[in-house]
Design an enzyme around this catalytic site. Structure first.
Site, PDB file in Angstrom:
ATOM      1  N   TRP A   1      -3.224  -2.535  -1.446  1.00 50.34           N
ATOM      2  CA  TRP A   1      -2.919  -3.943  -1.704  1.00 50.34           C
ATOM      3  C   TRP A   1      -3.896  -4.750  -0.846  1.00 50.34           C
ATOM      4  O   TRP A   1      -3.861  -4.678   0.379  1.00 50.34           O
ATOM      5  CB  TRP A   1      -1.476  -4.245  -1.326  1.00 50.34           C
ATOM      6  CG  TRP A   1      -0.978  -5.595  -1.759  1.00 50.34           C
ATOM      7  CD1 TRP A   1      -0.464  -5.939  -2.957  1.00 50.34           C
ATOM      8  CD2 TRP A   1      -0.948  -6.797  -0.960  1.00 50.34           C
ATOM      9  NE1 TRP A   1      -0.100  -7.265  -2.974  1.00 50.34           N
ATOM     10  CE2 TRP A   1      -0.388  -7.813  -1.760  1.00 50.34           C
ATOM     11  CE3 TRP A   1      -1.337  -7.101   0.344  1.00 50.34           C
ATOM     12  CZ2 TRP A   1      -0.203  -9.119  -1.300  1.00 50.34           C
ATOM     13  CZ3 TRP A   1      -1.160  -8.402   0.810  1.00 50.34           C
ATOM     14  CH2 TRP A   1      -0.600  -9.382  -0.015  1.00 50.34           C
TER      15      TRP A   1
ATOM     16  N   ARG B   1       5.361  -0.263  -4.746  1.00 50.33           N
ATOM     17  CA  ARG B   1       5.052  -0.982  -3.510  1.00 50.33           C
ATOM     18  C   ARG B   1       4.060  -2.122  -3.740  1.00 50.33           C
ATOM     19  O   ARG B   1       3.922  -3.005  -2.903  1.00 50.33           O
ATOM     20  CB  ARG B   1       4.499  -0.007  -2.457  1.00 50.33           C
ATOM     21  CG  ARG B   1       5.493   1.055  -2.035  1.00 50.33           C
ATOM     22  CD  ARG B   1       4.880   2.066  -1.093  1.00 50.33           C
ATOM     23  NE  ARG B   1       4.584   1.480   0.200  1.00 50.33           N
ATOM     24  CZ  ARG B   1       5.461   1.368   1.197  1.00 50.33           C
ATOM     25  NH1 ARG B   1       6.697   1.783   1.031  1.00 50.33           N
ATOM     26  NH2 ARG B   1       5.113   0.843   2.353  1.00 50.33           N
TER      27      ARG B   1
ATOM     28  N   LYS C   1       6.587  -4.492  -2.856  1.00 50.94           N
ATOM     29  CA  LYS C   1       8.017  -4.286  -2.625  1.00 50.94           C
ATOM     30  C   LYS C   1       8.359  -4.379  -1.151  1.00 50.94           C
ATOM     31  O   LYS C   1       9.321  -5.014  -0.769  1.00 50.94           O
ATOM     32  CB  LYS C   1       8.426  -2.912  -3.176  1.00 50.94           C
ATOM     33  CG  LYS C   1       9.911  -2.629  -3.084  1.00 50.94           C
ATOM     34  CD  LYS C   1      10.686  -3.541  -4.004  1.00 50.94           C
ATOM     35  CE  LYS C   1      12.175  -3.303  -3.932  1.00 50.94           C
ATOM     36  NZ  LYS C   1      12.919  -4.345  -4.656  1.00 50.94           N
TER      37      LYS C   1
ATOM     38  N   CYS D   1       0.836  -1.201   0.000  1.00 49.84           N
ATOM     39  CA  CYS D   1       0.000   0.000   0.000  1.00 49.84           C
ATOM     40  C   CYS D   1       0.871   1.252   0.000  1.00 49.84           C
ATOM     41  O   CYS D   1       2.045   1.205   0.336  1.00 49.84           O
ATOM     42  CB  CYS D   1      -0.961   0.053   1.181  1.00 49.84           C
ATOM     43  SG  CYS D   1      -2.010  -1.386   1.376  1.00 49.84           S
TER      44      CYS D   1
ATOM     45  N   GLU E   1       8.634 -14.758  -9.938  1.00 43.83           N
ATOM     46  CA  GLU E   1       8.079 -13.457  -9.553  1.00 43.83           C
ATOM     47  C   GLU E   1       7.566 -12.662 -10.746  1.00 43.83           C
ATOM     48  O   GLU E   1       6.494 -12.052 -10.665  1.00 43.83           O
ATOM     49  CB  GLU E   1       9.152 -12.622  -8.833  1.00 43.83           C
ATOM     50  CG  GLU E   1       9.423 -13.044  -7.407  1.00 43.83           C
ATOM     51  CD  GLU E   1      10.499 -12.179  -6.773  1.00 43.83           C
ATOM     52  OE1 GLU E   1      10.308 -11.785  -5.606  1.00 43.83           O
ATOM     53  OE2 GLU E   1      11.519 -11.901  -7.427  1.00 43.83           O
TER      54      GLU E   1
ATOM     55  N   ASN F   1      -2.636   1.879   5.775  1.00 45.28           N
ATOM     56  CA  ASN F   1      -1.803   0.724   5.453  1.00 45.28           C
ATOM     57  C   ASN F   1      -1.744  -0.175   6.678  1.00 45.28           C
ATOM     58  O   ASN F   1      -1.692   0.316   7.803  1.00 45.28           O
ATOM     59  CB  ASN F   1      -0.365   1.148   5.107  1.00 45.28           C
ATOM     60  CG  ASN F   1      -0.281   1.968   3.851  1.00 45.28           C
ATOM     61  OD1 ASN F   1      -1.261   2.124   3.135  1.00 45.28           O
ATOM     62  ND2 ASN F   1       0.893   2.484   3.571  1.00 45.28           N
ATOM     63  N   GLY F   2      -1.700  -1.488   6.457  1.00 51.88           N
ATOM     64  CA  GLY F   2      -1.577  -2.411   7.582  1.00 51.88           C
ATOM     65  C   GLY F   2      -2.815  -3.251   7.773  1.00 51.88           C
ATOM     66  O   GLY F   2      -3.696  -3.311   6.904  1.00 51.88           O
TER      67      GLY F   2
ATOM     68  N   LYS G   1      13.337 -15.287  -9.152  1.00 55.98           N
ATOM     69  CA  LYS G   1      13.182 -14.179 -10.098  1.00 55.98           C
ATOM     70  C   LYS G   1      12.229 -14.562 -11.235  1.00 55.98           C
ATOM     71  O   LYS G   1      11.374 -13.787 -11.630  1.00 55.98           O
ATOM     72  CB  LYS G   1      14.539 -13.774 -10.690  1.00 55.98           C
ATOM     73  CG  LYS G   1      15.415 -12.990  -9.758  1.00 55.98           C
ATOM     74  CD  LYS G   1      14.942 -11.586  -9.574  1.00 55.98           C
ATOM     75  CE  LYS G   1      14.634 -11.154  -8.187  1.00 55.98           C
ATOM     76  NZ  LYS G   1      14.570 -11.857  -7.022  1.00 55.98           N
TER      77      LYS G   1
ATOM     78  N   HIS H   1      17.663 -37.207  -6.103  1.00 55.63           N
ATOM     79  CA  HIS H   1      16.829 -37.612  -4.967  1.00 55.63           C
ATOM     80  C   HIS H   1      15.372 -37.190  -5.151  1.00 55.63           C
ATOM     81  O   HIS H   1      14.645 -37.025  -4.169  1.00 55.63           O
ATOM     82  CB  HIS H   1      17.399 -37.033  -3.664  1.00 55.63           C
ATOM     83  CG  HIS H   1      18.741 -37.573  -3.310  1.00 55.63           C
ATOM     84  ND1 HIS H   1      18.926 -38.829  -2.763  1.00 55.63           N
ATOM     85  CD2 HIS H   1      19.982 -37.047  -3.466  1.00 55.63           C
ATOM     86  CE1 HIS H   1      20.215 -39.040  -2.574  1.00 55.63           C
ATOM     87  NE2 HIS H   1      20.885 -37.966  -2.996  1.00 55.63           N
TER      88      HIS H   1
ATOM     89  N   GLU I   1      17.679 -18.176  -5.998  1.00 60.05           N
ATOM     90  CA  GLU I   1      17.358 -16.800  -6.373  1.00 60.05           C
ATOM     91  C   GLU I   1      16.956 -16.697  -7.840  1.00 60.05           C
ATOM     92  O   GLU I   1      16.022 -15.971  -8.187  1.00 60.05           O
ATOM     93  CB  GLU I   1      18.558 -15.897  -6.074  1.00 60.05           C
ATOM     94  CG  GLU I   1      18.408 -14.450  -6.503  1.00 60.05           C
ATOM     95  CD  GLU I   1      17.285 -13.697  -5.808  1.00 60.05           C
ATOM     96  OE1 GLU I   1      16.961 -12.588  -6.274  1.00 60.05           O
ATOM     97  OE2 GLU I   1      16.713 -14.203  -4.821  1.00 60.05           O
TER      98      GLU I   1
END
Length: 615
Positions: free
Chosen positions: A75, A27, A610, A2, A495, A101-102, A492, A511, A488
């Site tokens: 968000w 964000r 973000k 947010c 995402e 926000n929150g 990427k 395995h 990583e």
């Protein structure tokens, strides 16, 4: 998550708020809204979608006049993304309006009580509950808005950054924070409110960052008043000068922030070690370590807590600390660490890593570690962030603003900083010879130049991306220092392209994951010469035997992998411990170009934010 923007002063608020919301798009959000007061009326406009959609709607629906306003990018947490659930939210009377926000964790019980008192609700949000709670307190106790906000916030459980406006007192905005960042830009007879400083950089370089459980009453032409929410005590405002400039948060000619930030890595790495890495003198100078060296030397172990990409950087650091400094290290997901009743003592050092310095789970892990007596050292990028203030000591990466949601330069600068710490401790402990120590310093100083060379493979990587952009699954394999790079690389791709990808230690392939390999499975294998090269080549042979499509990330001049792989991407040779700083570059570019070719929103991938300031 947010974004909050507000303005009170002598300028037109609308363009400031809209531009500010655009600056905060990184964000992550799914709806946007604005409230403007034109001297007579309070007007609200909001919509599902982007800030550009909001801008169009405002011009059709309401007057955009006024020198006071608040805006928001949401968000979704409580309630689906739609026009009704978007912020701002009115109170039942229509007099009060809020952006938030929150998460208010006890909103259901508060809502039930307010319904009993005759309040009704249009949205599914916890935020509408909060604004009606504030109105209820204001009405019942006959107090001003600031006092009503304070009393109401003492009844809520959760996290918040809020801005509240009362049309019957149109000369002030009340703001407050707990667990979600909030900055105030201080101008000449004007104030700016935002989740970070980027929305007001062109207007003022002076900022105040609210601490947790603080609130402020902001009036044009008056000094800001900050109080503690718990006990109403006054707090002296601390105004700091921002070091960021406007150019840093613009795209600079690149198509996306992510690509810009990938190409910023040579300079970002230099900025991380600038003033710290003194190669000629054979010195690493870091005040946060120098001043607390005994804490590190006497530690039984180091615990690294982080989330996402920062967790991967922590995994690389585990190899570096144990290999070079011979200190036992555990790497924990902050989100799990905080809930599993971990054994922590005053003999532990906890290193908390976060790009934003606002990650809610990491902040909670810090508080848990401190409560158990551990020494907590922060590694973050954002000056003045919550983690920077909450830790006992720390170091900034100095990577500059990272706007793209998928972290790139955060990863490489965090590894650079952690490498400096490991080398310094190894030298002080006598775990590394003088010649090896100096060699490591020299090689680290050369990394930016080698990253620049690795970036020159972009056109070749675009060709590989074109070949595999329609694959439905990817496998990433690495060993030793490059196992976290495999994780990583897979993250990427997930995402930003939404392609399913998994990272594994190469030896683990047989395995289980080997069952997935067929002629349709691209397998990215990090196979640099240093480390377990022969073992990785054997793994590649196994993939080849099962018709897997092999993309090898290899050291310049490699011939063995080139014979086996469908494609290879070369990176310059380096020390094994520094190789993640190079091998991650082609994986970032591969993900980026696949996502672009699939027409995905690279900088703002769906469902992601973000700065993850809620659980």
């Amino acid at each position: 998550m947010c974004g909050i923007v507000g303005y009170i002063g002598h300028r037109d608020a609308f363009p400031i708020i809209i531009q500010g919301l655009k600056r905060l798009e990184y964000r992550g959000y799914d709806s946007a809204g604005i409230a403007l007061y034109d001297g007579k009326d309070l007007k609200v406009s909001k919509t599902k979608g982007k800030v550009a959609d909001l801008e169009d709607r405002v011009k059709k629906e309401i007057s955009n006049n006024g020198t006071i306003g608040i805006g928001h990018t949401r968000w979704a947490t409580h309630g689906v993304p739609n026009d009704v659930n978007a912020h701002p939210h009115y109170s039942n009377s229509g007099d009060l309006v809020i952006i938030h926000n929150g998460i208010i964790e006890n909103y259901e019980s508060l809502k039930k009580e307010l319904i009993k008192r005759g309040y009704t609700f249009k949205s599914d949000t916890d935020t509408e509950v909060l604004i009606n709670l504030i109105e209820d307190v204001k009405s019942k106790e006959n107090v001003k808005l600031g006092k009503a906000v304070q009393v109401a916030l003492n009844q809520v459980v959760g996290a918040y950054a809020i801005a509240v406006f009362d049309k019957n007192k149109p000369d002030e905005i009340v703001i407050a924070r707990l667990g979600s960042p909030l900055a105030v830009g201080v101008g000449e007879n004007e104030f700016f409110i935002a989740s970070d400083a980027s929305p007001f950089l062109e207007y003022t370089k002076n900022a105040i960052y609210l601490e947790d459980e603080e609130m402020a009453i902001i009036k044009a032409n008056k000094e800001i008043k900050i109080r503690k929410i718990k006990d109403d005590s006054l707090v002296d405002p601390y105004v700091q000068e921002l070091q960021m400039n406007l150019e840093q948060i613009e795209k600079g000619g690149y198509d996306h922030f992510m690509l810009k930030e990938i190409y910023e890595q040579p300079n970002a790495i230099k900025d991380t070690y600038r003033g710290r890495l003194l190669v000629q003198e054979g010195i690493i100078r870091m005040a946060g370590i120098d001043d607390n060296i005994e804490k590190f030397l006497n530690a039984n172990r180091i615990i690294i807590v982080a989330c996402g990409t920062s967790w991967h950087a922590g995994l690389v650091a585990e190899y570096i600390f144990e290999d070079i400094a011979r200190i036992p290290v555990e790497v924990e997901y902050a989100s799990e660490f905080r809930y599993r009743n971990p054994v922590i003592t005053n003999k532990d050092v906890v290193i908390a890593i976060s790009q934003s310095g606002e990650t809610a789970d990491t902040l909670a892990a810090i508080k848990l570690a401190k409560a158990n007596g551990a020494f907590v050292f922060g590694v973050c990028n954002v000056v003045g962030s919550s983690i920077a203030r909450e830790t006992h000591a720390g170091a900034y990466t100095h990577a500059g603003p990272e706007i793209g949601v998928a972290s790139t330069k955060a990863f490489t600068t965090q590894i650079t900083l952690l490498t400096l710490i490991a080398l310094k401790l190894a030298k002080v402990k006598g775990e590394i010879s003088n010649s090896d120590y100096r060699y490591h310093l020299q090689e680290l100083e050369l990394i930016p130049e080698k990253v620049e060379k690795a970036l020159k493979s972009e056109e070749h990587i675009k060709m590989i991306a074109e070949k595999y952009k329609n694959a439905r699954n990817f496998l990433y394999l690495g060993r030793g220092y490059n196992f976290p790079v495999a994780l990583e690389g897979a993250l990427k791709l997930k995402e930003i392209s939404y392609i399913h990808a998994e990272g594994y230690p190469a030896a683990e392939m047989k395995h289980g994951p080997i069952a997935l390999i067929d002629e349709n499975m691209p397998v990215v294998v990090i196979a640099t010469k240093k480390g377990h090269y022969e073992k990785v080549v054997s793994n590649i042979e196994e993939i080849k035997a099962r018709q897997g499509k092999i993309i090898g990330v290899v050291t310049e001049g490699d011939v063995n992998v080139k014979k086996l792989a469908d494609y290879v991407i070369e990176v310059p040779e380096s020390l094994e411990s520094l190789s993640p700083l190079l091998t991650t570059i082609p994986l970032q570019l591969l993900s980026y170009h696949i996502a672009v070719m699939l027409d995905k929103n690279v900088d703002q991938p769906r469902n992601l934010a973000k700065s993850v300031t809620v659980e």
